[in-house]
Write a protein that holds these residues in place. Structure first.
Motif, PDB file in Angstrom:
ATOM      1  N   HIS A   1       0.830  -1.201   0.000  1.00 46.62           N
ATOM      2  CA  HIS A   1       0.000   0.000   0.000  1.00 46.62           C
ATOM      3  C   HIS A   1       0.868   1.256   0.000  1.00 46.62           C
ATOM      4  O   HIS A   1       2.085   1.220   0.145  1.00 46.62           O
ATOM      5  CB  HIS A   1      -1.003   0.004   1.170  1.00 46.62           C
TER       6      HIS A   1
ATOM      7  N   CYS B   1       5.005   5.189   5.319  1.00 50.03           N
ATOM      8  CA  CYS B   1       3.861   4.629   4.593  1.00 50.03           C
ATOM      9  C   CYS B   1       3.472   5.492   3.396  1.00 50.03           C
ATOM     10  O   CYS B   1       2.618   5.100   2.610  1.00 50.03           O
ATOM     11  CB  CYS B   1       2.670   4.416   5.528  1.00 50.03           C
TER      12      CYS B   1
ATOM     13  N   HIS C   1       4.979  -0.141  -0.447  1.00 50.40           N
ATOM     14  CA  HIS C   1       5.725  -1.037   0.442  1.00 50.40           C
ATOM     15  C   HIS C   1       4.723  -2.044   0.983  1.00 50.40           C
ATOM     16  O   HIS C   1       3.508  -1.832   0.882  1.00 50.40           O
ATOM     17  CB  HIS C   1       6.374  -0.260   1.601  1.00 50.40           C
TER      18      HIS C   1
ATOM     19  N   HIS D   1       3.080  -4.929   3.897  1.00 45.62           N
ATOM     20  CA  HIS D   1       2.875  -5.317   5.291  1.00 45.62           C
ATOM     21  C   HIS D   1       2.406  -6.769   5.334  1.00 45.62           C
ATOM     22  O   HIS D   1       1.738  -7.241   4.407  1.00 45.62           O
ATOM     23  CB  HIS D   1       1.801  -4.458   5.969  1.00 45.62           C
TER      24      HIS D   1
ATOM     25  N   GLU E   1      -1.417  -4.513  11.516  1.00 42.94           N
ATOM     26  CA  GLU E   1      -0.592  -4.081  10.388  1.00 42.94           C
ATOM     27  C   GLU E   1       0.873  -4.399  10.655  1.00 42.94           C
ATOM     28  O   GLU E   1       1.644  -4.707   9.742  1.00 42.94           O
ATOM     29  CB  GLU E   1      -0.782  -2.584  10.131  1.00 42.94           C
TER      30      GLU E   1
HETATM   31 NI    NI Z   1       2.432   1.045   5.550  1.00 41.74          NI
END
Ligand code: NI
Length: 137
Positions: A16, A35, A41, A43, A126
């Protein structure tokens, strides 16, 4: 009958990016930190779906966890696993794929498959230390 909560754990990997397109890269980095990386990247998301209700007198179950496993696989894992959430999941075309928004999307995708007399709660990790919960309120 006593009310019991049953839980099913699941997992998906997804990429995301959190950003607002009208903001500069600097402002996005200030708000969303790593982020906001323009190149996305990933998760390792850990999902827990919890159902609360009375134990069924005939089966002794609150809900068949084998059924829940299948629903999560079909509705969530197949839609999100190894996907770029911003690009490939329609629910995130117009909203940031934060853990908060992902938990609401998961709840809404599952709710119609779960009998209405059961309460449902979504827990979404997350990272091992950052997680959110949503129960439809
Ligand atoms: Ni992230």
């Amino acid at each position: 009958m006593p009310k019991v909560t049953v839980h099913r754990k699941a997992h998906f990997n997804a990429a995301h990016r959190l950003y607002r397109k009208e903001w500069s890269d600097a402002k996005n980095f200030e708000v969303f930190n790593k982020c906001s990386n323009p190149n996305f990247h990933g998760h390792n998301y850990e999902l827990i779906v919890s159902l609360t209700g009375e134990i069924d007198k005939e089966t002794g179950y609150v809900y068949d966890l084998g059924k829940l496993k299948k629903i999560i696989k079909e509705e969530i894992e197949e839609a999100f696993d190894h996907k770029n959430l911003n690009v490939e999941v329609v629910e995130f075309k117009e909203q940031n794929p934060t853990a908060e928004n992902i938990s609401v999307v998961i709840y809404n995708k599952l709710r119609s498959h779960i009998p209405s007399h059961l309460e449902m709660e979504i827990t979404l990790y997350e990272t091992p230390r950052n997680f959110v919960t949503y129960s439809g309120n």
